[in-house]
Design a protein around this motif. Structure first.
Motif, mmCIF file in Angstrom:
data_model
loop_
_atom_site.group_PDB
_atom_site.id
_atom_site.type_symbol
_atom_site.label_atom_id
_atom_site.label_comp_id
_atom_site.label_asym_id
_atom_site.label_seq_id
_atom_site.Cartn_x
_atom_site.Cartn_y
_atom_site.Cartn_z
ATOM 1 N N ALA A 181 -4.634 -12.935 -9.158
ATOM 2 C CA ALA A 181 -3.568 -13.144 -10.141
ATOM 3 C C ALA A 181 -3.101 -11.782 -10.658
ATOM 4 O O ALA A 181 -1.959 -11.623 -11.090
ATOM 5 C CB ALA A 181 -4.077 -14.008 -11.299
ATOM 6 N N PHE A 182 -4.000 -10.803 -10.646
ATOM 7 C CA PHE A 182 -3.686 -9.395 -10.877
ATOM 8 C C PHE A 182 -3.187 -8.858 -9.529
ATOM 9 O O PHE A 182 -3.958 -8.805 -8.566
ATOM 10 C CB PHE A 182 -4.946 -8.685 -11.352
ATOM 11 N N PRO A 183 -1.921 -8.503 -9.398
ATOM 12 C CA PRO A 183 -1.338 -8.268 -8.070
ATOM 13 C C PRO A 183 -1.708 -6.934 -7.426
ATOM 14 O O PRO A 183 -0.851 -6.168 -6.981
ATOM 15 C CB PRO A 183 0.164 -8.375 -8.332
ATOM 16 N N TYR A 184 -3.010 -6.675 -7.333
ATOM 17 C CA TYR A 184 -3.442 -5.487 -6.598
ATOM 18 C C TYR A 184 -3.088 -5.606 -5.117
ATOM 19 O O TYR A 184 -3.061 -4.601 -4.400
ATOM 20 C CB TYR A 184 -4.942 -5.241 -6.776
ATOM 21 N N THR A 185 -2.815 -6.828 -4.673
ATOM 22 C CA THR A 185 -2.355 -7.028 -3.297
ATOM 23 C C THR A 185 -1.045 -6.291 -3.031
ATOM 24 O O THR A 185 -0.730 -5.970 -1.889
ATOM 25 C CB THR A 185 -2.171 -8.522 -3.027
ATOM 26 N N SER A 186 -0.276 -6.033 -4.082
ATOM 27 C CA SER A 186 0.941 -5.217 -3.970
ATOM 28 C C SER A 186 0.697 -3.793 -4.457
ATOM 29 O O SER A 186 1.140 -2.822 -3.831
ATOM 30 C CB SER A 186 2.069 -5.844 -4.802
ATOM 31 N N TYR A 187 -0.015 -3.645 -5.562
ATOM 32 C CA TYR A 187 -0.216 -2.323 -6.158
ATOM 33 C C TYR A 187 -0.995 -1.382 -5.243
ATOM 34 O O TYR A 187 -0.933 -0.163 -5.414
ATOM 35 C CB TYR A 187 -0.948 -2.448 -7.486
ATOM 36 N N ARG A 188 -1.721 -1.929 -4.241
ATOM 37 C CA ARG A 188 -2.485 -1.066 -3.334
ATOM 38 C C ARG A 188 -1.561 -0.135 -2.543
ATOM 39 O O ARG A 188 -2.014 0.858 -1.962
ATOM 40 C CB ARG A 188 -3.338 -1.918 -2.407
ATOM 41 N N LEU A 189 -0.246 -0.419 -2.514
ATOM 42 C CA LEU A 189 0.688 0.470 -1.829
ATOM 43 C C LEU A 189 0.951 1.753 -2.623
ATOM 44 O O LEU A 189 1.457 2.733 -2.069
ATOM 45 C CB LEU A 189 2.021 -0.242 -1.586
ATOM 46 N N ILE A 190 0.646 1.745 -3.914
ATOM 47 C CA ILE A 190 0.919 2.911 -4.756
ATOM 48 C C ILE A 190 -0.130 3.991 -4.465
ATOM 49 O O ILE A 190 -1.331 3.721 -4.533
ATOM 50 C CB ILE A 190 0.884 2.538 -6.250
ATOM 51 N N PRO A 191 0.273 5.211 -4.137
ATOM 52 C CA PRO A 191 -0.713 6.251 -3.811
ATOM 53 C C PRO A 191 -1.545 6.657 -5.030
ATOM 54 O O PRO A 191 -1.103 6.503 -6.181
ATOM 55 C CB PRO A 191 0.148 7.411 -3.312
ATOM 56 N N PRO A 192 -2.775 7.158 -4.802
ATOM 57 C CA PRO A 192 -3.654 7.528 -5.917
ATOM 58 C C PRO A 192 -3.012 8.476 -6.923
ATOM 59 O O PRO A 192 -3.239 8.348 -8.131
ATOM 60 C CB PRO A 192 -4.855 8.175 -5.212
ATOM 61 N N LYS A 193 -2.211 9.445 -6.452
ATOM 62 C CA LYS A 193 -1.576 10.390 -7.379
ATOM 63 C C LYS A 193 -0.680 9.645 -8.371
ATOM 64 O O LYS A 193 -0.692 9.914 -9.585
ATOM 65 C CB LYS A 193 -0.748 11.414 -6.587
ATOM 66 N N ALA A 194 0.115 8.695 -7.873
ATOM 67 C CA ALA A 194 0.994 7.932 -8.758
ATOM 68 C C ALA A 194 0.188 7.025 -9.688
ATOM 69 O O ALA A 194 0.538 6.842 -10.863
ATOM 70 C CB ALA A 194 1.977 7.111 -7.931
ATOM 71 N N LEU A 195 -0.905 6.449 -9.186
ATOM 72 C CA LEU A 195 -1.760 5.625 -10.045
ATOM 73 C C LEU A 195 -2.383 6.468 -11.158
ATOM 74 O O LEU A 195 -2.530 6.010 -12.294
ATOM 75 C CB LEU A 195 -2.853 4.953 -9.214
ATOM 76 N N ALA A 196 -2.733 7.704 -10.834
ATOM 77 C CA ALA A 196 -3.261 8.612 -11.860
ATOM 78 C C ALA A 196 -2.197 8.909 -12.911
ATOM 79 O O ALA A 196 -2.498 9.016 -14.110
ATOM 80 C CB ALA A 196 -3.755 9.902 -11.219
ATOM 81 N N ASP A 197 -0.936 9.018 -12.498
ATOM 82 C CA ASP A 197 0.162 9.213 -13.451
ATOM 83 C C ASP A 197 0.279 8.000 -14.374
ATOM 84 O O ASP A 197 0.452 8.145 -15.591
ATOM 85 C CB ASP A 197 1.487 9.394 -12.701
ATOM 86 N N LEU A 198 0.196 6.809 -13.796
ATOM 87 C CA LEU A 198 0.290 5.581 -14.584
ATOM 88 C C LEU A 198 -0.851 5.489 -15.588
ATOM 89 O O LEU A 198 -0.651 5.146 -16.761
ATOM 90 C CB LEU A 198 0.283 4.371 -13.645
ATOM 91 N N PHE A 199 -2.050 5.823 -15.140
ATOM 92 C CA PHE A 199 -3.217 5.786 -16.031
ATOM 93 C C PHE A 199 -3.045 6.768 -17.188
ATOM 94 O O PHE A 199 -3.347 6.447 -18.345
ATOM 95 C CB PHE A 199 -4.467 6.121 -15.220
ATOM 96 N N ALA A 200 -2.527 7.953 -16.878
ATOM 97 C CA ALA A 200 -2.317 8.958 -17.919
ATOM 98 C C ALA A 200 -1.305 8.464 -18.949
ATOM 99 O O ALA A 200 -1.470 8.685 -20.159
ATOM 100 C CB ALA A 200 -1.849 10.271 -17.299
#
Length: 311
Positions: A124-143
């Motif tokens: 239900a948490f759509p990591y099935t789609s979010y897995r396309l986001i590269p780690p660098k961009a995910l780190a930006d989102l987390f920040a």
């Protein structure tokens, strides 16, 4: 009697071996291994803010009943055929949110659907789609999320029927349906098309709503983007392929305009959950919305499931 005993012993041994095999194969580290993130540069908080908008994070994780969509205390109930999922607190609160997480914890959750405690997240948490986001961009989102206000309070636990309330079962679901590959541009397509593919299939996770699902809740790939029942059981989500009942008669510019203003070519306006999507996507650049439209215009015409007749 001896033959019967041997048969029973064999059946029990096979059952034990089967359970042991299932336990090993559904281990989060086996079925969805964490990506290597390496040494990341300093985070780009502005890029994280745009990803936050594109991903619609506040639509699910903002605390219901208050106007500030950046108070990410969670609690929204998401209905499904399996029960009700409750979106968690993802504010920087150190006890109730994700304030004690590191970057790797966040990347693992978003890209593999695995919690810092080593448990599967429900899709239900759509990591099935979010897995396309590269780690660098995910780190930006987390920040970016870490710049927001901590919100006290935990969301209610999920209310799911057996056996869906057993998280280990999600490992079996991942074996069947989860593709953990990250985004790789198609060298045969334009830069604009690739950007649109990434935004639509990754942060925008458009297929998660605009596709029908099978009995186990996985997207039916043959009718991806062709619409179907709302995942929460609240109506019908339209076809967004180039089918006649989809976006076939729309121009690229008309699709981009809807994503910016919510207005259709016939001067109608979107409502419901799509209105929130437009509010989020409107924060992206005109170039990004045109890229999304470029990709959507490239989708083949697919006929989705028949919409029930109104009574």
């Amino acid at each position: 009697m001896l033959l019967l005993r041997r048969l029973l012993v064999t059946l029990v041994a096979l059952a034990v071996l089967g359970l042991a095999g299932f336990y090993v194969l559904t281990d989060p580290r086996v079925v969805s291994p964490a990506p290597e993130i390496g040494a990341l540069p300093a985070p780009d908080i502005e890029n994280g803010k745009l990803l936050f908008a594109a991903g619609g994070c506040s639509s699910c994780h903002a605390t219901p009943g208050q106007d500030d969509k950046l108070k990410l205390g969670g609690g929204l109930g998401l209905g499904s055929p399996f029960g009700t999922f409750h979106a968690p607190n993802i504010s920087p609160h150190t006890r109730d949110g994700i304030g004690n997480w590191g970057v790797k914890d966040f990347v693992d959750a978003m890209a593999t659907g695995v919690s810092p405690a080593g448990q599967h997240y429900y899709p239900a948490f759509p990591y099935t789609s979010y897995r396309l986001i590269p780690p660098k961009a995910l780190a930006d989102l987390f920040a970016y999320i870490r710049t927001l206000a901590p919100v006290e309070g935990k969301a209610a636990p999920h209310e799911l029927r057996f056996p869906f309330n057993i998280r280990r079962v999600v490992g079996g679901w991942k074996l069947l349906f989860f593709d953990g590959a990250s985004f790789k541009p198609d060298p045969g397509k334009s830069e604009e098309w690739n950007r649109g593919f990434y935004l639509v299939n990754g942060p925008g996770h458009c297929a998660e709503c605009h596709s029908s699902r099978n009995a186990l809740g996985a997207i039916v790939q043959a009718t991806r983007f062709a619409g179907g029942p709302d995942p929460e059981g609240k109506g019908w989500v339209p076809n967004i392929t180039q089918a006649e009942d989809g976006l076939g008669k729309w121009s690229k510019e008309e699709i981009a305009e809807l994503l910016k203003t919510g207005f259709t070519p016939s001067f109608d306006s979107v409502g419901g959950s799509m209105a929130a999507v437009v509010r989020n996507i409107a924060q992206l650049s005109d170039a990004d919305r045109l890229a999304m439209a470029e990709y959507l215009k490239s989708l083949p015409a697919v006929q989705g499931p028949a919409k029930p007749s109104a009574h």
